[in-house]
Design an enzyme around this catalytic site. Structure first.
Site, PDB file in Angstrom:
ATOM      1  N   ARG A  68       0.868  -1.965   2.991  1.00 59.89           N
ATOM      2  CA  ARG A  68       0.389  -0.849   3.817  1.00 59.89           C
ATOM      3  C   ARG A  68      -0.257  -1.356   5.102  1.00 59.89           C
ATOM      4  O   ARG A  68      -0.135  -0.724   6.146  1.00 59.89           O
ATOM      5  CB  ARG A  68      -0.577   0.018   3.020  1.00 59.89           C
ATOM      6  CG  ARG A  68       0.099   0.784   1.900  1.00 59.89           C
ATOM      7  CD  ARG A  68      -0.904   1.555   1.065  1.00 59.89           C
ATOM      8  NE  ARG A  68      -2.021   0.717   0.633  1.00 59.89           N
ATOM      9  CZ  ARG A  68      -2.066   0.022  -0.503  1.00 59.89           C
ATOM     10  NH1 ARG A  68      -1.053   0.060  -1.333  1.00 59.89           N
ATOM     11  NH2 ARG A  68      -3.120  -0.706  -0.805  1.00 59.89           N
ATOM     12  N   GLU A 105      -8.555 -10.360  -8.557  1.00 62.38           N
ATOM     13  CA  GLU A 105      -9.231 -10.103  -9.825  1.00 62.38           C
ATOM     14  C   GLU A 105      -8.435 -10.664 -11.007  1.00 62.38           C
ATOM     15  O   GLU A 105      -8.970 -10.870 -12.077  1.00 62.38           O
ATOM     16  CB  GLU A 105      -9.541  -8.614 -10.002  1.00 62.38           C
ATOM     17  CG  GLU A 105      -8.445  -7.620  -9.802  1.00 62.38           C
ATOM     18  CD  GLU A 105      -8.044  -7.302  -8.358  1.00 62.38           C
ATOM     19  OE1 GLU A 105      -7.112  -6.522  -8.227  1.00 62.38           O
ATOM     20  OE2 GLU A 105      -8.609  -7.823  -7.391  1.00 62.38           O
TER      21      GLU A 105
END
Length: 181
Positions: A68, A105
């Site tokens: 994006r 993460e």
């Protein structure tokens, strides 16, 4: 900041709880991209901020940090009459590159920029759609530093303030149009 334009942008961000995993509130910019008036307003607002803050000192916009974010870099560069240099995930750019790793993460990732993308001393603004933990944007700044470019500022459409990503950018100024917890 032009309040009606900012409201137009904000109305086009929607939230999805528990996506992509339970406990995460995902901020979706798809409606903004679908609406040309909202997308144009977001680019105009970012460009206006950069013009006020840096005048004509910017040489390039650096973008393409993810799928994006790739949409915001070239659009913002065009609005400002500048070129756009790409920073992409590893293996997406041809020719000699330099790379920087960053933590996710769930592991690690790498960003790359073409070795000849910038000359030492050129002034660059990094743009992405969203700042969360700041790892990707920090890696982009490190890459630009390897090329001896000067990062004037990092900007994004959305900032997730509770994740404190701007703190990972150190002394590099940061600006976002919209902030969410």
């Amino acid at each position: 900041m032009a309040e009606p334009e900012l409201q137009l942008v904000a109305r086009r961000i929607r939230s999805f709880p528990d996506f992509p995993i339970p406990g995460v509130l995902f901020r979706d910019i798809s409606p903004l991209l679908k609406d040309p008036d909202s997308f144009r307003a977001s680019i105009r607002l970012l460009a206006s901020h950069l013009k006020k803050t840096h005048g004509n000192r910017i040489d390039y916009i650096a973008g393409g940090l993810d799928s994006r974010g790739f949409l915001f870099g070239p659009s913002l560069a065009q609005e400002l009459g500048l070129g756009c240099v790409l920073i992409r995930k590893r293996g997406k750019l041809p020719g000699p590159t330099v790379s920087a790793s960053y933590a996710l993460e769930y592991g690690k990732a790498e960003l790359e920029i073409q070795r000849d993308a910038l000359e030492p001393g050129q002034k660059v603004v990094v743009v992405d759609d969203l700042l969360a933990t700041g790892g990707t944007m920090r890696a982009a700044c490190e890459l630009l530093g390897q090329l001896q470019a000067e990062v004037l500022e990092c900007v994004s459409l959305v900032e997730l303030t509770s994740l404190r990503g701007r703190e990972r950018l150190g002394p590099v100024p940061f600006f976002s149009l919209l902030q969410y917890e």
